[in-house]
Design a protein around this motif. Structure first.
Motif, PDB file in Angstrom:
ATOM      1  N   ASP A 329       0.603 -20.618 -35.415  1.00  0.00           N
ATOM      2  CA  ASP A 329       1.139 -21.285 -34.159  1.00  0.00           C
ATOM      3  C   ASP A 329       0.275 -21.552 -33.286  1.00  0.00           C
ATOM      4  OD1 ASP A 329       2.715 -22.605 -32.534  1.00  0.00           O
ATOM      5  OD2 ASP A 329       3.986 -20.941 -31.859  1.00  0.00           O
ATOM      6  N   GLU A 348       9.311 -13.200 -38.975  1.00  0.00           N
ATOM      7  CA  GLU A 348       8.057 -13.933 -38.952  1.00  0.00           C
ATOM      8  C   GLU A 348       6.863 -13.298 -37.971  1.00  0.00           C
ATOM      9  OE1 GLU A 348       8.903 -17.801 -37.277  1.00  0.00           O
ATOM     10  OE2 GLU A 348       9.718 -18.653 -39.238  1.00  0.00           O
ATOM     11  N   ARG A 350       3.675 -14.217 -35.930  1.00  0.00           N
ATOM     12  CA  ARG A 350       2.940 -15.455 -35.385  1.00  0.00           C
ATOM     13  C   ARG A 350       1.448 -15.006 -35.252  1.00  0.00           C
ATOM     14  NH1 ARG A 350       5.926 -19.877 -34.406  1.00  0.00           N
ATOM     15  NH2 ARG A 350       7.990 -19.494 -34.561  1.00  0.00           N
TER      16      ARG A 350
END
Length: 929
Positions: A329, A348, A350
Motif C-alpha cells: 500500500d 493483512e 501492510r
C-alpha cells in the motif's frame, strides 16, 4: 643554543631522542617564557621574527586530536551560544545559530559514521522546543520583542516544529530519562575513546616522526563498519533490522551520504530479515536506493543497476505471490513499529510500496537509455534484448494487481505493455518471442554451471564502478508470450478501455490504430480513428500523446498508399508536410531554423521526447509517398488549368517544389527523392508514363515496404491512368477524334479501364467529347482555347485598346472632347494645350493627358480630384510632362493613387521639376536637360 641542538639532532641516538621527549614539556615552558621576554625587548621589524626559527617549530609539540572530538566540541560551543541568546531572547541570532548547528550535525555524522543524531543535539532541540512554548505562553515576552525579533521568532517556531518531526522518538526518550541516558552515553563515549586510543597514539607517533604533527586521514578501507555487519546473523533480531532500516530510510537524500554503501547495507539486511514481510520491506527500499544512485532525470540508469532493479522487483513479486497476506500500500506510512513478524492468520500485513510506479520508472529508464545509445552499435542491440525481461516483470506485476483487485493500476501496466507491442510487426514479435525462450534457457545453463545467484554482489554488479561489470538476470520460467500478437493487443486494450482513465484510453486507441495500419488493415484503422474523434481533441492532450497521434496519422497515410487509395494517403500525409516540421512532429529529430530561437530548456525537453531509433518511421519513405500522391493528383489538375484557372492547388508544397524545379537552367540526373519525383512529374505531364515509372521505381525507399512488388504494380497502374488523363487534357483539343485501340496500346491498359476513365472524364465535364460506338473513337467537341491562344487573344485586345486611345487623343487635340460630368467621374484626355481632363468628384479620377504639351505653357496636368476609387488621379501613369521653355509638366492635384504624375522635361535650366502631392504618391519628376 637552539640551532646547535638542531644540527646535533641529525646525529643523535634513539636514547637521546627519548630523553628529549621526556623533557619536552619543561622545555616548552622555558622556551615560551624566554620568547616572551625577547619579544618584549626587541622592537621594530625584528620583533615579528621572534619564535619563527626552525628550532622553535621543532621543539614545540603538536597535540593530535581526532576529527570526532573537534566536531563535538564545535557542536557543544554552538549549543552554548544558543543558550546565551536564549537568555536575552534574541531570536534572530538563535535562527542563524540553529542553521549553523544543523550543518555541524551533518559533518559530525560523516566523521562518526553514524546515522543517528548526537546526544548534544537532541538535548538542544528539547531545550529550544520548551523555550519556544514558554515564549508562546508568555504575552509579556512577546510585547517586549521588536518587529524583527518577533518575525524571527515566528519563523523559528515553524521551522522547529517541522524539524522535530524526524527526531520525535529521540526527544521523547530524552524527556523520560535524561540523566540515565546521559550516563550511558558518557560510558559509550569513554569506551569508544579507549578503543581509539591505541590508534590515535600510533597516529600521533607517526605524525611526530614523519608527518609534521598533522592529523592522519583514514582511508575508506579503514572506516569502522556498522555493528550489525560484524554480528552473527543468528543474533540479529527483528527489532534490530527494523531500527537499522528506519535509520537508512531517514538518511535518504541527505548531503554526504554514500548511496552505494546504503545499497550494500540494505542488501545485507534483506539477507538477515526475519520473515517475508520484513524482507519485502527491505527489498522495496533496495529498489528505491538503486533509483537514488542516478537521481538526475536527464541521464539514464546504468544497465547493471537497471537489471538489479528488475531482479529485486521479481523477488518482491515472488514473495507477494507466496504470501497473500502481505499487501503493498502506497499510503502506508510505516509509523507502526512491529516488534515481530506478523502472523498470516491474524489478517493483512501492510507494507509501503507501489509496484506500478516502480515499473513505470524502469520503463522510462529503458526508454532513455535507448535514446542515448548509438543505434548502429552492438550495444543498442544488447539493450533491446532486455525488453523481454521487462515484459516478464510487467506480466508478473499485472497478475499481482489482478489478485489484489487494483483495476486502475492494472490499466496503467497494460498501457505500458501495449506501448511495447504496438509498433512491432508479426515477424518482429515472433523474433522477440523466440528470444525470450532462448534467454531463459541460456540463464538456466549459466546457473547450472556456476551455481550463482541471479543478482550478484555489490562489487560484481559494478554499482560503484559505473556499471562496468555484467549482471545476469534470468527471465522467469513461467513467462510466455502469446503466439498471436493481435490477440494479446486486443486483450490488453480491453482492460484499458474498461478500467483506464481518459488519457490511457486515448493512447490505447492510437496504439491500436497504429497496430492495424502496419498490418494493412486500413479500413478498420480509419473507422477507429473516425469513431474515436481523437482528431477533434488531440490539441488539448499532452505532448507525448500528440506525438503518438502524428505517428499514427503517418502510418495511416502509408497504409492507404499501399492499398492504392491515393486521395486518402495525400489527405493524411498533407497535414504533416503542411507545417514543414515533420521531424519535430514525429519526434525523430530537431530541425533548427534561423527564424526560431530555442532556449536550452526547450531543447532539453525536446531531446527527452525523441523516439528510439527502432521505433522511427522512415522519413525518406514518408516523403516519397507524400510527393507521389501529390503528383498523381496534381498532374491532371495542371493539365486542366485552362478550363479552371482559378482552381486552388491541392498540395502547395508540391507546387512550390515543381516551380523551383522548372526555374532551374540545367537539370541533371535525379539524386534524391525530390529530384526523382519532379523528373517523373515532368515526364507524366507529357504523357510519358513509362519514363515516369522508371524514375519512381529507382527510389531506394521501396526496399522498406513489406510488399514491394505489389506496391510497385499498384504504382504502375496509377501512373498509366494518370498519364491517360493528362494526355487527353493536354492534347485532346488538337484532335478531331481519338481511337480507343490506340489509347489502349499507348498506355497498356485494358479496354474496359480506358473506357471507364474516359467516360468519367466526360461526366465530370473535364473532357469535351463523346463516344462514337461504331467506330470505337472519341469525337472531340469545340473546346476552350489553349493557353497560347488565350495569351494571343489578350494581346490583341490590349493592342486594340491602345489604338483606340490614340485615336481619342488625336480627336481631343483637334477639337476637343471633354471629360464626363462630375456625376460620372469620367476620364479626361489632353486638350490642345496638353492639359489633362479632370474626372468627376465622386468617382474615379480622370486620367491626365497622354501626350506632352507642345505649347509654351505647362505640360499635361494631372487628372481629377475624385475622392472615390481614385486609383490613378494626379496625372497618373498616363500623364505626360510638357516640353516647355519655362517649366515641365505639373501634377499637383491630389488623389488616392498608387502613382502620382511625373514631372515634365524642361529645355532650359530655368525650368522647374515636376512634383507630386498625391495621397498614395509614387514618385515625381526631377529631370532637367
Amino acid at each position: 643554543m637552539a640551532s646547535s641542538r638542531f644540527w646535533a639532532a641529525g646525529g643523535s641516538s634513539d636514547s637521546e631522542d627519548a630523553e628529549d621527549d621526556v623533557t619536552s614539556e619543561e622545555e616548552e615552558e622555558s622556551s615560551s617564557s624566554s620568547s616572551d621576554d625577547e619579544g618584549a625587548q626587541k622592537k621594530g621589524a625584528s620583533r615579528f621574527m621572534v619564535g619563527s626559527s626552525d628550532s622553535d617549530s621543532e621543539d614545540d609539540k603538536r597535540v593530535v586530536r581526532s576529527a570526532k572530538d573537534k566536531r563535538f566540541e564545535e557542536l557543544q560551543s554552538t549549543c552554548d551560544e544558543i543558550r546565551n541568546k536564549m537568555h536575552i531572547n534574541d531570536w534572530s541570532s538563535i535562527q542563524t545559530l540553529f542553521d549553523k548547528l544543523n550543518k555541524q550535525v551533518e559533518k559530525a555524522q560523516k566523521v562518526t559514521e553514524t546515522l543517528g543524531a548526537p546526544r548534544v543535539y537532541i538535548k538542544m532541540l528539547v531545550e529550544l522546543e520548551d523555550f519556544t512554548n514558554k515564549t508562546k505562553d508568555s504575552p509579556e515576552l512577546k510585547k517586549k520583542m521588536s518587529p524583527t525579533n518577533a518575525k524571527a521568532y515566528n519563523t523559528m517556531r515553524q521551522r522547529l516544529k517541522k524539524h522535530c518531526i524526524v527526531y520525535t522518538a529521540a526527544m521523547e526518550a530524552f524527556r523520560k530519562a535524561p540523566e540515565a541516558e546521559e550516563e550511558a552515553s558518557e560510558e559509550e563515549e569513554e569506551e569508544e575513546e579507549e578503543e581509539a586510543s591505541s590508534s590515535s597514539d600510533s597516529d600521533a607517533e607517526g605524525a611526530e616522526d614523519g608527518e609534521g604533527g598533522f592529523e592522519k586521514i583514514r582511508s575508506a578501507k579503514d572506516k569502522k563498519k556498522d555493528k550489525i555487519l560484524s554480528m552473527d546473523p543468528t543474533q540479529i533480531t527483528y527489532g534490530m533490522v527494523s531500527k537499522k532500516l528506519r535509520e537508512i530510510v531517514t538518511s535518504r537524500g541527505k548531503k554526504g551520504i554514500d548511496r552505494n554503501e546504503q545499497v550494500e547495507m540494505l542488501v545485507y539486511l534483506a539477507t538477515v530479515a526475519k520473515g517475508p514481510c520484513q524482507q519485502v520491506e527491505v527489498l522495496v527500499q533496495v529498489v528505491s536506493a538503486l533509483f537514488d544512485i542516478n537521481p538526475s532525470m536527464n541521464t539514464h540508469m546504468a544497465m547493471p543497476l537497471w537489471k538489479r532493479c528488475v531482479g529485486t522487483l521479481l523477488e518482491v513479486v515472488a514473495l507477494l505471490e507466496d504470501n497473500p497476506h502481505i499487501v503493498m500500500d502506497e499510503s502506508f506510512d510505516g509509523s507502526e513499529d512491529r516488534l515481530e513478524e506478523p502472523d498470516p492468520e491474524e489478517g493483512e500485513a501492510r507494507v509501503w510500496g507501489n509496484m506500478v510506479a516502480f515499473l513505470e520508472r524502469l520503463d522510462d529508464e529503458l526508454f532513455k537509455s535507448l535514446q542515448v545509445v548509438d543505434p548502429h552499435t552492438h550495444q543498442y542491440l544488447d539493450r533491446l534484448r532486455d525488453e523481454p525481461l521487462f515484459l516478464a516483470l510487467a506480466q508478473k506485476v499485472s497478475d499481482y494487481l489482478a489478485r489484489s483487485s487494483d483495476q486502475r493500476g492494472q490499466a496503467r501496466v497494460a498501457l505500458r505493455r501495449v506501448e511495447h507491442f504496438y509498433h512491432k510487426t508479426d515477424a518482429v514479435y515472433e523474433t522477440m518471442r523466440r528470444l525470450a525462450v532462448a534467454q531463459h534457457e541460456a540463464a538456466n545453463l549459466v546457473q547450472d554451471e556456476e551455481d550463482g545467484d541471479e543478482i550478484p554482489d555489490e562489487d560484481e554488479a559494478g554499482v560503484g564502478a559505473a556499471g562496468a561489470a555484467k549482471v545476469v538476470v534470468a527471465v522467469p520460467a513461467d513467462f510466455t508470450l502469446s503466439e498471436s500478437c493481435q490477440e494479446l493487443m486486443d486483450t490488453l486494450c480491453a482492460v484499458i478501455y474498461k478500467h483506464g482513465d481518459e488519457r490511457t484510453k486515448a493512447r490505447a486507441m492510437l496504439c491500436s490504430i497504429f497496430f492495424r495500419a502496419i498490418r494493412d488493415q486500413f479500413f478498420a484503422a480509419r473507422d477507429m480513428m473516425l469513431m474515436s474523434h481523437l482528431q477533434d481533441n488531440v490539441q488539448h492532450m499532452d505532448i507525448s500523446t500528440q506525438i503518438l497521434y502524428n505517428r499514427t496519422v503517418a502510418q495511416l497515410g502509408l497504409c492507404a498508399f499501399r492499398a492504392g487509395l491515393v486521395t486518402e494517403a495525400h489527405a493524411a500525409l498533407g497535414e504533416l508536410y503542411a507545417s514543414g516540421r515533420v521531424k519535430e512532429l514525429l519526434a525523430q529529430g530537431m530541425s533548427m531554423s534561423r527564424y526560431q530561437d530555442k532556449t536550452p530548456e526547450q531543447e532539453k525537453l525536446e531531446r527527452r521526447r525523441q523516439m528510439p531509433f527502432h521505433m522511427h518511421i522512415n522519413l525518406e519513405l514518408l516523403e516519397s509517398t507524400h510527393l507521389i500522391s501529390a503528383m498523381l493528383l496534381e498532374v491532371p489538375t495542371l493539365a486542366n488549368a485552362n478550363l479552371d484557372p482559378k482552381r486552388r492547388p491541392l498540395s502547395k508544397p508540391f507546387r512550390r517544389l515543381l516551380d523551383n524545379y522548372e526555374r532551374q537552367t540545367f537539370t541533371g540526373p535525379p539524386e534524391n527523392v525530390r529530384d526523382h519525383v519532379m523528373a517523373a512529374t515532368r515526364a507524366l505531364m507529357s504523357g510519358a508514363w513509362r519514363k515516369a515509372y522508371d524514375h519512381l521505381a529507382a527510389l531506394s525507399s521501396w526496399s522498406l515496404v513489406s510488399r514491394k512488388d505489389e506496391t510497385l504494380a499498384m504504382l504502375r497502374g496509377k501512373l498509366q491512368e494518370g498519364g491517360l488523363r493528362t494526355y487527353l487534357l493536354a492534347y485532346g483539343a488538337y484532335f478531331h477524334s481519338l481511337s480507343l485501340d490506340q489509347l489502349c496500346e499507348m498506355f497498356e491498359l485494358p479496354e474496359k479501364q480506358v473506357h471507364s476513365v474516359v467516360s468519367k472524364m466526360m461526366m465530370d465535364e473535364a473532357l469535351s467529347g463523346s463516344w462514337d460506338q461504331p467506330t470505337r473513337t472519341i469525337v472531340m467537341h469545340a473546346t476552350q482555347p489553349s493557353r497560347l491562344q488565350s495569351l494571343a487573344q489578350g494581346f490583341a485586345e490590349r493592342a486594340a485598346g491602345l489604338v483606340d486611345l490614340n485615336e481619342r487623343a488625336l480627336t481631343l487635340r483637334t477639337g476637343g472632347l471633354r471629360s464626363d460630368d462630375d456625376d460620372g467621374g469620367g476620364r479626361g484626355y489632353p486638350d490642345q494645350y496638353g492639359q489633362g481632363g479632370r474626372g468627376g468628384r465622386g468617382g474615379r479620377g480622370g486620367r491626365g493627358g497622354r501626350l506632352p504639351g507642345l505649347s509654351g505653357f505647362d505640360g499635361g496636368r494631372g487628372g481629377g480630384r475624385g475622392r472615390g476609387r481614385g486609383d490613378r488621379p494626379g496625372g497618373g501613369r498616363f500623364g505626360g510632362g510638357g516640353f516647355s521653355v519655362f517649366g515641365g509638366g505639373d501634377a499637383r492635384f491630389q488623389g488616392g493613387s498608387r502613382m502620382s504624375g511625373r514631372g515634365g522635361a524642361s529645355l532650359t535650366q530655368l525650368g522647374r521639376p515636376g512634383g507630386f502631392s498625391g495621397g498614395g504618391g509614387g514618385f515625381g519628376g526631377d529631370r532637367n536637360y
